[in-house]
Structures are given as C-alpha cells and as structure tokens.
Design an enzyme around this catalytic site. Structure first.
Site, PDB file in Angstrom:
ATOM      1  N   ASP A 172       0.680  -1.318  -0.538  1.00  9.96           N
ATOM      2  CA  ASP A 172       0.038   0.525   0.269  1.00  9.96           C
ATOM      3  C   ASP A 172       0.752   0.938  -0.206  1.00  9.96           C
ATOM      4  OD1 ASP A 172      -2.005  -1.506   0.531  1.00  9.96           O
ATOM      5  OD2 ASP A 172      -2.877  -0.605   2.152  1.00  9.96           O
ATOM      6  N   ASP A 173       0.087   2.494  -0.332  1.00 12.21           N
ATOM      7  CA  ASP A 173       0.616   3.910  -0.594  1.00 12.21           C
ATOM      8  C   ASP A 173       1.597   4.254  -1.605  1.00 12.21           C
ATOM      9  OD1 ASP A 173      -0.574   3.381   2.117  1.00 12.21           O
ATOM     10  OD2 ASP A 173       0.581   3.571   3.099  1.00 12.21           O
TER      11      ASP A 173
ATOM     12  N   HIS B 181      -5.784   3.074  -4.066  1.00  5.22           N
ATOM     13  CA  HIS B 181      -5.601   3.511  -2.511  1.00  5.22           C
ATOM     14  C   HIS B 181      -6.352   4.626  -2.655  1.00  5.22           C
ATOM     15  CE1 HIS B 181      -4.791   1.505   1.375  1.00  5.22           C
ATOM     16  NE2 HIS B 181      -3.756   2.443   1.626  1.00  5.22           N
TER      17      HIS B 181
ATOM     18  N   HIS C 121      -5.947   9.158   0.664  1.00  6.16           N
ATOM     19  CA  HIS C 121      -5.453   8.115   2.091  1.00  6.16           C
ATOM     20  C   HIS C 121      -6.515   8.403   2.934  1.00  6.16           C
ATOM     21  CE1 HIS C 121      -3.590   5.227   5.143  1.00  6.16           C
ATOM     22  NE2 HIS C 121      -3.486   5.222   3.474  1.00  6.16           N
TER      23      HIS C 121
ATOM     24  N   HIS D 122       4.034  -2.864   3.399  1.00  3.91           N
ATOM     25  CA  HIS D 122       3.501  -1.088   2.324  1.00  3.91           C
ATOM     26  C   HIS D 122       5.040  -0.724   1.979  1.00  3.91           C
ATOM     27  CE1 HIS D 122       0.359  -1.382   5.951  1.00  3.91           C
ATOM     28  NE2 HIS D 122      -0.075   0.040   5.239  1.00  3.91           N
TER      29      HIS D 122
END
Length: 199
Positions: free
Chosen positions: A6-7, A56, A60, A150
């Site tokens: 993620d991210d 995503h 956020h 991540h």
C-alpha cells in the site's frame, strides 16, 4: 499467497520491484492516485512485470468517516489517475487503514471496485525492526493469505529479501490477488475479500 503493498509508489518501490523480479514474484500494489502521476514509470514497470495495480484513494482518508460524495471522489479520482498511466481502470480497492463498512462496499461496487482486505498483517507500519516484520510474516503465513505490507517504509524493503527467500523455501508461490481468486470465481464489484482459497 499474495503479497500486497500500500501507499506507493515511493522512492522504495523500484527496489522492491527489483527484488520481486529477482524471485520471479508478482504482487498487488494499492496505489495512491497522485503518487501514480508522480511516478508513472514505476507504475508502468509494475504493469509490465505482471503485478496488479489497485486503488488506494487520493488523500488516504478513513473512508468510513467521510461523506459518500467524498468517498466517490477519492476512489474515482484515484482510478482515473491510475488509468491515465496504465490505460486500465483498477478493479480492486484497498480502503486506507482498512476502514470499510457496508456503505463503503456499496460505493466501491458502484465504482466497479471489489474491496480487498488482508488475512495477515505483520504491522510493518509500526516502528519495528525488519527482523520483527519478517518473523511475524514467516511464522504465521498460511496458504491463501493476502499479506498487508507497505512500499513506503525502508524497514519493509530491508525485510523483503528474507521474506521472499523464506516463503519460497517453504514452497509458497507468489501470485496477485486476482490470480489467487481466479479459481474461486474471481473478484466482483462491491464484494469483500480477506484471503484466497485455503488448502
């Protein structure tokens, strides 16, 4: 089993991709929309490698704490940004912080997105050592796991070689989330997935 990140993309993502390529491993990257626009060559490299690219959001947020209009903006704007790089709109959503409910599932479904969570979280987002990350993962992994990682932390990159080597030596194959779920009917908009088939 399916590794997810993620991210990103971030400055660490190209090194993560090199490690995945070295191990002939594919993964699923849940990308923040503006990051895709800032690092298009990295996103295209993910695509060329056979990785899956998911949504995503843009900023956020905790989606359960914002309005439905904001949720639509977050997922659709990110999907549009990703598609402008890859030519393909994503079909998977990872809600930031894992924050979802029936409303988020319904809104994701209206945007053509399945909601993908995880079954194994070594909590690499905490201030822990790379060794703790790989031990938590390797000591608890099961067939069919979707693993939450991540690509924004140096510690995750440091842990990844031991994770990949350890999983491979234990006989695990690295697949994307869609590959994992293909044999059980695939993914569908608005549906929720925590793991693949257990064997």
């Amino acid at each position: 089993m399916a590794l997810t990140f993620d991210d990103g993309p971030t400055q660490y993502t190209p090194s993560i991709l090199r490690l995945l390529e070295k191990h002939h491993a594919t993964a699923t990257f849940f990308v923040i929309g503006p990051h895709a626009l800032q690092h298009p060559t990295t996103v295209l490299r993910e695509q060329r490698d056979g990785d899956t690219i998911g949504d995503h959001t843009v900023t956020h947020p905790h989606l359960t704490a914002v309005s439905s209009a904001r949720v639509r903006f977050e997922v659709d704007r990110a999907a549009h940004g990703i598609a402008s790089v890859t030519g393909h709109r994503p079909t998977l959503l990872r809600p930031p912080f894992g924050a979802y409910d029936s409303r988020i599932r319904a809104l994701a479904g209206q945007s053509g997105l399945a909601v993908v969570m995880w079954s194994l979280d070594p909590q690499d987002w905490r201030h822990i050592s790379p060794g703790t990350i790989d031990r938590r993962l390797l000591n608890h992994v099961r067939a069919g796991d979707i693993v939450s990682l991540h690509d924004r932390y140096a510690r995750t990159l440091t842990a990844l070689p031991r994770i990949l080597t350890g999983l491979a030596s234990s006989g695990f194959a690295f697949v994307t989330v869609p590959q994992m779920l293909a044999g059980s009917g695939g993914t569908h908009p608005g549906m929720l997935y925590h793991h693949g088939p257990r064997t």
